[in-house]
Structures are given as structure tokens and as C-alpha cells.
Design a protein around this motif. Structure first.
Motif, short mmCIF file in Angstrom:
data_model
loop_
_atom_site.label_atom_id
_atom_site.label_comp_id
_atom_site.label_asym_id
_atom_site.label_seq_id
_atom_site.Cartn_x
_atom_site.Cartn_y
_atom_site.Cartn_z
N LEU A 126 81.16 -36.93 81.21
CA LEU A 126 80.14 -37.20 80.30
C LEU A 126 78.73 -36.87 80.77
O LEU A 126 77.80 -35.98 80.25
CB LEU A 126 80.03 -38.50 79.61
N TRP A 127 78.40 -37.28 82.15
CA TRP A 127 77.16 -37.07 82.72
C TRP A 127 77.11 -35.50 82.95
O TRP A 127 76.15 -34.87 82.76
CB TRP A 127 77.18 -37.79 84.07
N GLN A 128 78.11 -34.89 83.37
CA GLN A 128 78.42 -33.72 83.90
C GLN A 128 78.23 -32.65 82.67
O GLN A 128 77.28 -31.70 82.70
CB GLN A 128 79.50 -33.10 84.62
N LYS A 129 78.74 -33.14 81.62
CA LYS A 129 78.69 -32.20 80.45
C LYS A 129 77.25 -32.18 79.43
O LYS A 129 76.59 -31.33 79.21
CB LYS A 129 79.61 -32.61 78.96
N VAL A 130 76.61 -33.47 79.45
CA VAL A 130 75.20 -33.32 78.95
C VAL A 130 74.24 -32.97 79.88
O VAL A 130 73.39 -32.25 79.58
CB VAL A 130 74.94 -34.99 78.77
N SER A 131 74.67 -33.10 81.20
CA SER A 131 73.60 -32.33 82.25
C SER A 131 73.68 -30.97 82.13
O SER A 131 72.49 -30.22 82.17
CB SER A 131 74.19 -32.87 83.71
N LEU A 132 74.84 -30.40 81.90
CA LEU A 132 74.86 -28.86 81.51
C LEU A 132 74.27 -28.56 80.28
O LEU A 132 73.54 -27.56 80.34
CB LEU A 132 76.40 -28.54 81.66
N ASP A 133 74.62 -29.41 79.26
CA ASP A 133 73.78 -29.12 78.15
C ASP A 133 72.19 -28.96 78.20
O ASP A 133 71.45 -28.15 77.86
CB ASP A 133 74.20 -30.07 77.04
N VAL A 134 71.51 -30.08 79.06
CA VAL A 134 70.29 -30.11 79.05
C VAL A 134 69.61 -28.91 79.82
O VAL A 134 68.55 -28.45 79.65
CB VAL A 134 69.78 -31.19 79.87
N ALA A 135 70.44 -28.42 80.72
CA ALA A 135 70.18 -27.12 81.51
C ALA A 135 70.37 -25.82 80.80
O ALA A 135 70.17 -24.85 81.26
CB ALA A 135 70.95 -27.34 82.83
N GLY A 136 71.05 -25.76 79.66
CA GLY A 136 71.31 -24.90 78.91
C GLY A 136 72.47 -23.84 79.48
O GLY A 136 72.78 -22.98 79.05
N LYS A 137 73.33 -24.75 80.08
CA LYS A 137 74.64 -24.11 80.94
C LYS A 137 75.83 -24.56 80.61
O LYS A 137 76.96 -24.24 81.09
CB LYS A 137 74.44 -24.24 82.26
N LEU A 138 76.10 -25.20 79.43
CA LEU A 138 77.23 -26.08 79.05
C LEU A 138 77.95 -24.68 78.15
O LEU A 138 77.40 -24.34 77.27
CB LEU A 138 77.28 -27.18 77.97
N ASN A 139 79.16 -24.71 78.37
CA ASN A 139 79.97 -23.55 77.77
C ASN A 139 80.05 -24.14 76.15
O ASN A 139 80.31 -25.28 75.90
CB ASN A 139 81.40 -23.72 78.56
N ALA A 140 79.80 -22.88 75.37
CA ALA A 140 79.99 -23.32 73.87
C ALA A 140 81.12 -24.08 73.47
O ALA A 140 81.12 -24.63 72.24
CB ALA A 140 79.55 -21.98 73.31
N GLU A 141 82.23 -24.01 74.19
CA GLU A 141 83.51 -24.61 73.38
C GLU A 141 83.58 -26.08 73.64
O GLU A 141 84.34 -26.81 73.17
CB GLU A 141 84.79 -23.90 74.12
N TYR A 142 82.45 -26.65 74.30
CA TYR A 142 82.44 -28.05 74.67
C TYR A 142 81.15 -28.64 74.16
O TYR A 142 80.03 -28.07 74.28
CB TYR A 142 82.41 -28.25 76.26
#
Length: 145
Positions: free
Chosen positions: A24-40
Motif C-alpha cells: 500500500l505504501w508503494q502504490k500510494v507513493s508511486l501515485d503521489v509521484a505520478g508514476k503508478l501504472n494506470a491499471e492499479y
């Protein structure tokens, strides 16, 4: 800009022993950085919501904290602070058991196994391992191929 598929398994825990929290930390961190894959989703309705509910964390408060881009140990320290410095051991054990005991629907299992070229012989049922296969296939398709 390239996006990233989170590869930390829900079956992984950090020093506090909470399964799925590193993912969860990794997913939200990636999202905050604008780098989370759109499928997640940054915070979805499955294990993510189960974790928030198990530890009495408000989704908006959690999301707001994550905007500060904490390290993983900083997240665990914040979570402990939210819980008055101590986790409820029974809640922790119940949550971890729910993560490890969760099985996908038959359709989801069949879809993930078929996409990975694995015969569905009824032995691989748990969502943690099925989700790992799904993530690894997505990584292979999006990065390796």
C-alpha cells in the motif's frame, strides 16, 4: 513518462508485522509521484480498504499523510502514533489471517492462471499468490517485452 507496476507482494510485511502495508505504501507513493501504472488504484477496495478498516485508519487522513512522501519506516511510525503508540495484537493477527486466507473468485483465478499459461488444477487458490502472478505478468508485458 514511464509508469511503474507495484511489485511488493501483499504477503510482505515490515517491522510492525502488518501484511500488505509495504505494498500500500508503494502504490500510494508511486501515485503521489505520478508514476503508478494506470491499471492499479492507489487505494483500492480490496486489501487496501481491509487494512485501513482493520486499523481504524481514515482513507482521507491516510492519503493526506502520504502526500508528505514518507519513507516506509516513517509510515509505520505514523501508524503507531495514530494508534496511541501500540497496535492491537489481536487486530493485527486477524488482519494478517484475512490477507493470507482470502481467495479470489473462480473466474478471477481462472483468468489470472490462463493469462500466465498455468493450468488451473485447483491447487493455487489464494489471492496473494494469484495477485503476484498478475503483477509479474504485467511487469513482463510492460517492461520486458
Amino acid at each position: 513518462m514511464s509508469t511503474i507496476i507495484p511489485l511488493i507482494s501483499s504477503g510482505t510485511c515490515g517491522p510492525l508485522g502488518i501484511l500488505h502495508l509495504p505494498r500500500l505504501w508503494q502504490k500510494v507513493s508511486l501515485d503521489v509521484a505520478g508514476k503508478l501504472n494506470a491499471e492499479y488504484p492507489a487505494i483500492g477496495g480490496g486489501y487496501d480498504q481491509m487494512l485501513l478498516d482493520a486499523f481504524g485508519l481514515n482513507k482521507e487522513v491516510f492519503s493526506a499523510f502520504m502526500q508528505s512522501k514518507p519513507t516506509y519506516p516513517q509510515l509505520e511510525a505514523w501508524l503507531l502514533e495514530q494508534k496511541g503508540g501500540q497496535l492491537d495484537q489481536a487486530a493485527l493477527e486477524a488482519f494478517n489471517a484475512s490477507v493470507l486466507g482470502y481467495n479470489h473468485t473462480d473466474d478471477t483465478r481462472k483468468e489470472i492462471l490462463a493469462a500466465n499459461g498455468i493450468e488451473d488444477n485447483g491447487t493455487l487458490l489464494d489471492a496473494v499468490n494469484l495477485n503476484n502472478l498478475d503483477d509479474w505478468l504485467g511487469f513482463h508485458i510492460n517492461v520486458i517485452r
